[in-house]
Design a protein around this motif. Structure first.
Motif, mmCIF file in Angstrom:
data_model
loop_
_atom_site.group_PDB
_atom_site.id
_atom_site.type_symbol
_atom_site.label_atom_id
_atom_site.label_comp_id
_atom_site.label_asym_id
_atom_site.label_seq_id
_atom_site.Cartn_x
_atom_site.Cartn_y
_atom_site.Cartn_z
ATOM 1 N N ARG A 1 20.827 49.368 77.741
ATOM 2 C CA ARG A 1 20.292 48.210 78.468
ATOM 3 C C ARG A 1 19.413 47.305 77.598
ATOM 4 N NH1 ARG A 1 22.955 47.847 83.268
ATOM 5 N NH2 ARG A 1 23.842 49.897 83.583
ATOM 6 N N CYS B 1 31.153 40.605 75.884
ATOM 7 C CA CYS B 1 30.570 41.717 76.642
ATOM 8 C C CYS B 1 29.116 41.414 77.002
ATOM 9 C CB CYS B 1 30.621 43.011 75.828
ATOM 10 S SG CYS B 1 32.275 43.675 75.635
ATOM 11 N N ASP C 1 30.629 48.009 75.738
ATOM 12 C CA ASP C 1 30.152 48.162 77.122
ATOM 13 C C ASP C 1 29.404 49.479 77.292
ATOM 14 O OD1 ASP C 1 30.690 45.796 78.449
ATOM 15 O OD2 ASP C 1 32.753 46.356 78.946
ATOM 16 N N GLU C 2 29.894 50.541 76.640
ATOM 17 C CA GLU C 2 29.202 51.831 76.741
ATOM 18 C C GLU C 2 27.797 51.753 76.123
ATOM 19 O OE1 GLU C 2 33.186 54.709 76.678
ATOM 20 O OE2 GLU C 2 31.850 54.663 74.939
ATOM 21 N N TRP C 3 27.699 51.072 74.990
ATOM 22 C CA TRP C 3 26.380 50.918 74.363
ATOM 23 C C TRP C 3 25.454 50.076 75.230
ATOM 24 C CZ3 TRP C 3 23.820 52.839 70.088
ATOM 25 C CH2 TRP C 3 24.539 53.811 69.390
ATOM 26 N N LEU C 4 25.987 49.032 75.854
ATOM 27 C CA LEU C 4 25.160 48.185 76.719
ATOM 28 C C LEU C 4 24.715 48.975 77.955
ATOM 29 C CD1 LEU C 4 27.191 44.844 76.497
ATOM 30 C CD2 LEU C 4 24.927 45.282 75.530
ATOM 31 N N ASP C 5 25.618 49.785 78.506
ATOM 32 C CA ASP C 5 25.270 50.611 79.673
ATOM 33 C C ASP C 5 24.214 51.648 79.315
ATOM 34 O OD1 ASP C 5 26.995 49.382 81.421
ATOM 35 O OD2 ASP C 5 28.651 50.776 81.056
ATOM 36 N N GLU D 1 35.874 46.540 73.291
ATOM 37 C CA GLU D 1 35.202 46.161 74.548
ATOM 38 C C GLU D 1 34.603 47.406 75.217
ATOM 39 O OE1 GLU D 1 37.668 45.167 77.964
ATOM 40 O OE2 GLU D 1 36.306 43.521 78.413
ATOM 41 N N ARG D 2 35.404 48.465 75.313
ATOM 42 C CA ARG D 2 34.951 49.691 75.967
ATOM 43 C C ARG D 2 33.724 50.259 75.249
ATOM 44 N NH1 ARG D 2 39.908 53.423 76.643
ATOM 45 N NH2 ARG D 2 40.656 51.535 77.665
ATOM 46 N N ARG E 1 28.798 38.125 79.443
ATOM 47 C CA ARG E 1 29.278 38.426 80.782
ATOM 48 C C ARG E 1 28.186 39.064 81.631
ATOM 49 N NH1 ARG E 1 34.738 41.265 79.644
ATOM 50 N NH2 ARG E 1 33.334 42.973 79.227
ATOM 51 N N ARG E 2 27.254 39.785 80.975
ATOM 52 C CA ARG E 2 26.143 40.419 81.700
ATOM 53 C C ARG E 2 24.928 39.512 81.780
ATOM 54 N NH1 ARG E 2 26.144 46.688 80.628
ATOM 55 N NH2 ARG E 2 28.354 47.000 80.288
ATOM 56 N N ARG F 1 43.876 44.642 78.708
ATOM 57 C CA ARG F 1 43.054 45.354 79.685
ATOM 58 C C ARG F 1 43.845 45.676 80.946
ATOM 59 N NH1 ARG F 1 37.734 42.047 79.731
ATOM 60 N NH2 ARG F 1 38.995 40.725 81.043
#
Lengths: 183, 183
Positions: free
Chosen positions: A61, A92, A54-58, A50-51, A95-96, B95
């Motif tokens: 974008r 992940c 999420d880092e790749w998505l942040d 998950e982490r 959720r966005r 988490r």
């Protein structure tokens, strides 16, 4: 369109970001692997995935996330972990509010090589050529993630039309069976 | 100890909270089902499961989460969805730093009925008796979630000792093979 492709796995989760449009040259934005230690507990490994996602998505974008569709007829030892890693990737993204597309391995192979039964080397070679890279991305999971993103860019026009038709059918409560059957 | 049991599933995810200690009377704190619409997209369904599990964790603040261990030899049509729902439950717990335990269906059945091959009705009847309920919780997924929580409370002393030994072995870099083999 910018697409994050995810080749799900517990030990190595391939991630690759490609930007482009069908019929135009493609550009690799980033490629890598999210790794988790095989001796860690499964729940902890899912948190690490998950982490990483999420880092790749942040960082990049993307507008779409393409995940490999997992089938249960694969190696039964690894398929559960793959399904669980894919769930985290889908979660992940959704959720966005990002649209998530699933493509089967043979759809991906057919998209980038012309054959649904192409081997890893062939997929790696075509990814290298299509993205004008100096060498095939390593490990194979990273190359597969890029192939997924390319597949999505090329298939997106057809997939989007189907999804819009299905959504419209759901809104009007019309039967969607014929649409589903024609996939 | 307070345990949230989760019987994972995409359409119905059973959840049940039980408080107690091995050898003492048990108390049901809550029971329910997290549902997602079968016609929704898989990624959206995983988001709904995440939301539902998070609500149960917020409302009841369990100290442990017990999730049914999914096997790939189950019905291949549903096993992928079950694996994905279980991944979301494990992720929500880990988490927050909550310990996650996995128990197999036969471990759960054996714990509450004395037989690893007990049927749903037998499990429901024993859950009703052990928690002094007026009637078996419906649907069966809810009863199964309570059975998982009970199983964890009763097995926890042994499981905790094993985990502590494994963690100690990892810290000292001693081989853990013998411990794993003795499970």
């Amino acid at each position: 369109m910018k697409v994050l492709g995810v080749d799900p796995g517990l030990t190595r989760c391939g991630v690759g970001v490609v930007e482009g449009l069908a019929g135009r040259p493609l550009k690799m934005v980033g490629v890598g692997v999210v790794r988790t230690p095989p001796d860690a507990e499964i729940a902890q490994r899912l948190v690490l995935i998950e982490r990483g996602i999420d880092e790749w998505l942040d960082a990049h974008r993307p507008e779409y996330v393409a995940v490999e569709r997992v089938f249960s007829q694969h190696n039964v030892r690894t398929v559960m972990g793959t399904a669980q890693a894919s769930a985290v990737a889908m979660l992940c993204a959704a959720r966005r509010g990002l649209p998530v597309a699933l493509h089967t391995p043979s759809e991906v192979k057919a998209a980038v090589t012309g054959s649904g039964r192409a081997d890893k080397a062939q997929v790696g070679a075509m990814v290298t050529r299509l993205l004008r890279l100096d060498a095939p991305p390593k490990p194979a999971d990273a190359a597969d993630a890029l192939a997924l993103a390319i597949c999505h860019i090329w298939r997106a026009p057809a997939v989007n039309r189907l999804q819009q038709a299905q959504a419209a059918a759901r809104r009007t409560s019309a039967p969607v069976r014929t649409l589903k059957g024609s996939r």
